[in-house]
Design a protein around this motif. Structure first.
Motif, PDB file in Angstrom:
ATOM      1  N   UNK A  30     -24.527  87.549 -40.485  1.00 19.66           N
ATOM      2  CA  UNK A  30     -23.546  87.606 -41.578  1.00 19.66           C
ATOM      3  C   UNK A  30     -22.839  86.267 -41.730  1.00 19.66           C
ATOM      4  N   UNK A  31     -22.521  85.675 -40.600  1.00 17.94           N
ATOM      5  CA  UNK A  31     -21.823  84.382 -40.615  1.00 17.94           C
ATOM      6  C   UNK A  31     -22.718  83.306 -41.209  1.00 17.94           C
ATOM      7  N   UNK A  32     -24.008  83.371 -40.908  1.00 22.04           N
ATOM      8  CA  UNK A  32     -24.940  82.374 -41.451  1.00 22.04           C
ATOM      9  C   UNK A  32     -25.012  82.492 -42.966  1.00 22.04           C
ATOM     10  N   UNK A  33     -25.106  83.759 -43.447  1.00 16.06           N
ATOM     11  CA  UNK A  33     -25.150  83.945 -44.911  1.00 16.06           C
ATOM     12  C   UNK A  33     -23.852  83.480 -45.560  1.00 16.06           C
ATOM     13  N   UNK A  34     -22.723  83.828 -44.895  1.00 15.83           N
ATOM     14  CA  UNK A  34     -21.427  83.437 -45.450  1.00 15.83           C
ATOM     15  C   UNK A  34     -21.265  81.915 -45.428  1.00 15.83           C
ATOM     16  N   UNK A  35     -21.783  81.300 -44.397  1.00 21.40           N
ATOM     17  CA  UNK A  35     -21.705  79.846 -44.283  1.00 21.40           C
ATOM     18  C   UNK A  35     -22.507  79.174 -45.404  1.00 21.40           C
ATOM     19  N   UNK A  36     -23.699  79.698 -45.695  1.00 22.84           N
ATOM     20  CA  UNK A  36     -24.509  79.146 -46.782  1.00 22.84           C
ATOM     21  C   UNK A  36     -23.801  79.319 -48.118  1.00 22.84           C
ATOM     22  N   UNK A  37     -23.139  80.500 -48.257  1.00 20.73           N
ATOM     23  CA  UNK A  37     -22.417  80.761 -49.508  1.00 20.73           C
ATOM     24  C   UNK A  37     -21.255  79.772 -49.665  1.00 20.73           C
ATOM     25  N   UNK A  38     -20.544  79.581 -48.570  1.00 21.41           N
ATOM     26  CA  UNK A  38     -19.403  78.654 -48.602  1.00 21.41           C
ATOM     27  C   UNK A  38     -19.881  77.218 -48.899  1.00 21.41           C
ATOM     28  N   UNK A  39     -21.014  76.836 -48.319  1.00 18.97           N
ATOM     29  CA  UNK A  39     -21.562  75.514 -48.566  1.00 18.97           C
ATOM     30  C   UNK A  39     -21.894  75.342 -50.053  1.00 18.97           C
ATOM     31  N   UNK A  40     -22.498  76.395 -50.603  1.00 24.94           N
ATOM     32  CA  UNK A  40     -22.875  76.334 -52.028  1.00 24.94           C
ATOM     33  C   UNK A  40     -21.639  76.213 -52.899  1.00 24.94           C
ATOM     34  N   UNK A  41     -20.600  77.032 -52.578  1.00 21.47           N
ATOM     35  CA  UNK A  41     -19.351  76.953 -53.329  1.00 21.47           C
ATOM     36  C   UNK A  41     -18.729  75.570 -53.233  1.00 21.47           C
ATOM     37  N   UNK A  42     -18.767  75.022 -52.025  1.00 20.28           N
ATOM     38  CA  UNK A  42     -18.177  73.701 -51.814  1.00 20.28           C
ATOM     39  C   UNK A  42     -18.916  72.631 -52.615  1.00 20.28           C
ATOM     40  N   UNK A  43     -20.234  72.713 -52.649  1.00 15.42           N
ATOM     41  CA  UNK A  43     -21.017  71.737 -53.407  1.00 15.42           C
ATOM     42  C   UNK A  43     -20.712  71.826 -54.888  1.00 15.42           C
ATOM     43  N   UNK A  44     -20.569  73.049 -55.392  1.00 14.76           N
ATOM     44  CA  UNK A  44     -20.281  73.212 -56.824  1.00 14.76           C
ATOM     45  C   UNK A  44     -18.917  72.622 -57.164  1.00 14.76           C
TER      46      UNK A  44
END
Length: 241
Positions: free
Chosen positions: A216-230
């Motif tokens: 779950x943390x890995x998925x959330x981390x990828x999501x956060x990374x994507x949000x940060x990039x945007x």
């Protein structure tokens, strides 16, 4: 009560061999070869080694008749087979001075034989036929010694039996303490093993839960990374305007 029966058993084992030897402690007329001739002698077999009998015979004669036998040497040096006492007063027995001779041999490892003979002069040895009264007194002395030796041997056997019983009881107590200690240690180890098993089960469950959380943390981390990039991209576009 158990100690009493245990002692009786050990005593019976120790004293049983004596019953199988009818000739033990029974003084009898026999002969010895001394000075190249056969001499009438009194012989008796007793329980004990030759050295034990030899030592006690000398001590008993000294204590009973104040007769000191010669022939033991000094610290074993000069030891002779024949123990002798020259011109010893034996007034309580014969009223005469006698030359007393004796030897001790070993018919077996546990039985020794005492031979006793005497003379009233250089070539005047006591005999059953020639000097019956004196020879009978010699037999009485030997028989008295045999009775004393029997008592001493039994007392020593009883003392040894008590010593062995005490040692056996101490060993029993030691083994029981060790057994109790091992049982307690085993119980403690089993309890620790159960605790470790429970701990391992809890750890396994926690590890499984952590594995799920990691996913779950890995998925959330990828999501956060994507949000940060945007957001960084938006900020970059705003700066360009």
């Amino acid at each position: 009560m158990k100690r009493f029966f245990g002692f009786c058993f050990l005593l019976a084992v120790l004293l049983a061999p004596a019953a199988t030897h009818a000739q033990l402690y029974d003084a009898r007329t026999s002969s010895v070869n001394y000075d190249k001739r056969e001499r009438d002698a009194v012989k008796v077999q007793v329980e004990g080694t030759a050295q034990w009998t030899r030592d006690y015979w000398q001590a008993w004669l000294k204590d009973t008749y104040n007769i000191k036998l010669k022939g033991s040497g000094v610290f074993g040096v000069g030891k002779k087979d024949v123990l002798e006492a020259k011109q010893v007063p034996m007034s309580s027995v014969t009223g005469k001075l006698l030359d007393l001779y004796s030897t001790v041999t070993s018919p077996s490892d546990t039985v020794s034989e005492l031979s006793v003979w005497a003379a009233m002069g250089p070539d005047s040895f006591l005999s059953a036929s020639g000097t019956p009264s004196e020879f009978s007194s010699l037999r009485t002395i030997t028989q008295s010694f045999a009775a004393a030796a029997r008592t001493k041997a039994y007392r020593e056997q009883i003392a040894e039996a008590e010593k062995q019983l005490t040692a056996a009881e101490k060993e029993k107590e030691k083994l029981e303490k060790e057994r109790t200690s091992l049982a307690n240690n085993t119980k403690s180890n089993l309890e620790k093993i159960e605790q470790l098993k429970k701990q391992n089960a809890d750890n396994k469950l926690k590890s499984a839960e952590d594995s799920v959380k990691l996913l779950d943390n890995a998925r959330l981390t990828e999501l956060r990374k994507a949000q940060l990039e945007r957001r960084r991209a938006r900020l970059t576009n705003l700066d360009r305007k």
